[in-house]
Design an enzyme around this catalytic site. Sequence first.
Site, PDB file in Angstrom:
ATOM      1  N   SER A 122       0.805  -1.349   0.021  1.00 56.46           N
ATOM      2  CA  SER A 122      -0.007  -0.107   0.010  1.00 56.46           C
ATOM      3  C   SER A 122       0.864   1.345  -0.028  1.00 56.46           C
ATOM      4  O   SER A 122       1.590   1.384  -0.945  1.00 56.46           O
ATOM      5  CB  SER A 122      -1.115  -0.036   1.098  1.00 56.46           C
ATOM      6  OG  SER A 122      -1.763   0.959   1.129  1.00 56.46           O
ATOM      7  N   ASP A 276      -6.235   1.893  -3.866  1.00 56.76           N
ATOM      8  CA  ASP A 276      -7.547   1.429  -3.135  1.00 56.76           C
ATOM      9  C   ASP A 276      -7.996   2.550  -2.493  1.00 56.76           C
ATOM     10  O   ASP A 276      -9.338   2.464  -1.741  1.00 56.76           O
ATOM     11  CB  ASP A 276      -7.430  -0.078  -2.554  1.00 56.76           C
ATOM     12  CG  ASP A 276      -6.531   0.140  -1.148  1.00 56.76           C
ATOM     13  OD1 ASP A 276      -5.805   1.110  -1.003  1.00 56.76           O
ATOM     14  OD2 ASP A 276      -6.535  -0.964  -0.414  1.00 56.76           O
TER      15      ASP A 276
END
Length: 494
Positions: A122, A276
């Site tokens: 991430s 995301d």
Amino acid sequence: MTFAPVDLSSLIKSYDVRGIVPEPFSPTVARAIGAAFATVIVIPDAGEAGDATPSDVTKAAGRPRVVVGHDMRDSGPELVAAFVSGLTDAGIDVINIGLCSTDGLYHASGTYDVPGAMFTASHNPAEYNGIKLCRAGARPVGQDTGLTRIKELAQQYLGHGLPGPATQLGSETQRSTLSEYAKFLRNLVDLSDIRPLKVVVDAGNGMGGYTAPAVLGTAANLPELPLEIVPLYFELDGTFPNHEANPLDPKNLVDLQKAVVEHGADIGLAFDGDADRCFVVDEQGNPVSPSAITGLVGLREIAKEKAEGREVTIIHNLITSRAVPDFMQGAGAKTVRTRVGHSFIKAQMAEHDAVFGGEHSAHYYFRDFFFADTGMLAAMHVLAALGEQEHPLSAIADMYEPYVASGEINSTIEDVDAARQRVIQAYVEEKGAGDVEVDELDGLTISHWHSHPQWWFNLRASNTEPLLRLNVEAADEDMMEKVRDDVLGLVRGE
């Protein structure tokens, strides 16, 4: 074959795998996790109950498959190859979709109805990598839904060797799903008739530079939208040469804010490394809080459901603004407050058949997207809301931000329990429990919201570091600052 023992407790966390490459996160570890994932999740979900072994695969109902993808980090392909070998040795067929965003992986898992593994760290720095695991249909795998058992079994495999290969080994096929993903999202939000908008997109050298041209542009051979995209850092580079791909940190929004103003843009969008999450900046360069985005998107989803005569449930975590349940309930929806963390929220989304969910960290969840989180779909809703009327984004955002929040403030504390007890003594024991509401759904939340002056705060301990995270919200800035400073003083022993 016996591997050197590795302690996985710092690598496999509450709802994902995350660590430095190559130690502790090595290809050997990735292979063991792949084998454990096959045993705990893939084979049982294909028809067996409980932990299975590779020889059980031929007994399962149909040939088990897994979809695997990775972000732009240099370590991704090698780790994926090792993980895939752990799966194929267990008799699992693998669909390798290569480069993708995390929500692109969820789309593939949901569309093909197979378990999935996304290799990403991430927003973490370049030396990190990790895995986000899901069951078929993008259902979450967290500490209470299989991840604890995966950790135990992978640890066992690393100490005593992997099980023998399946009677019939699995296969690996390569497939690109970017166009399918872009088309799927385009069908959920119609942007074709909005007014023309100039949009600055900061991908931070992450996967937003891969997905934004496909979804918002014409890279996936989809019709052109009335959007002028100004790209920032679309080049995929896992070393993050321009800034960290973590828009939650204000310093990483500076380039986007400057570009929005310089280009006279209507809106700015910033994606994290695996794309995301999406952060929004208005036309003046000011950040729009994720709680405001939750309110805006939530009301759009409620209106759509109400038009069809359906009951509506919205999920929000306990750190989001109190304005979120106010707006949602005012529009006739039921709201469910939950812990922080994607695996927890996804479970609640599915349990309540919720149409939408939002977190303070800019994760947004949609029933139309397999109850999973997708920053791109949230961005499309914001673009639609902005483009369907003539007001600037700043005017719209103001409607959804009636209260004042501190943002998340971290304090490094050696004795977390003692710091927490100082806060309880000051706010509960000395002032009297009748003056405040106390709950421990996730950390410690103390609220004085149903009488004046209105305020609440939450203290949550980090799972991996000696940190306490403070979030404060109040009806006005003076009260927010007063509570913030008072609690920080107690936490830090000042």
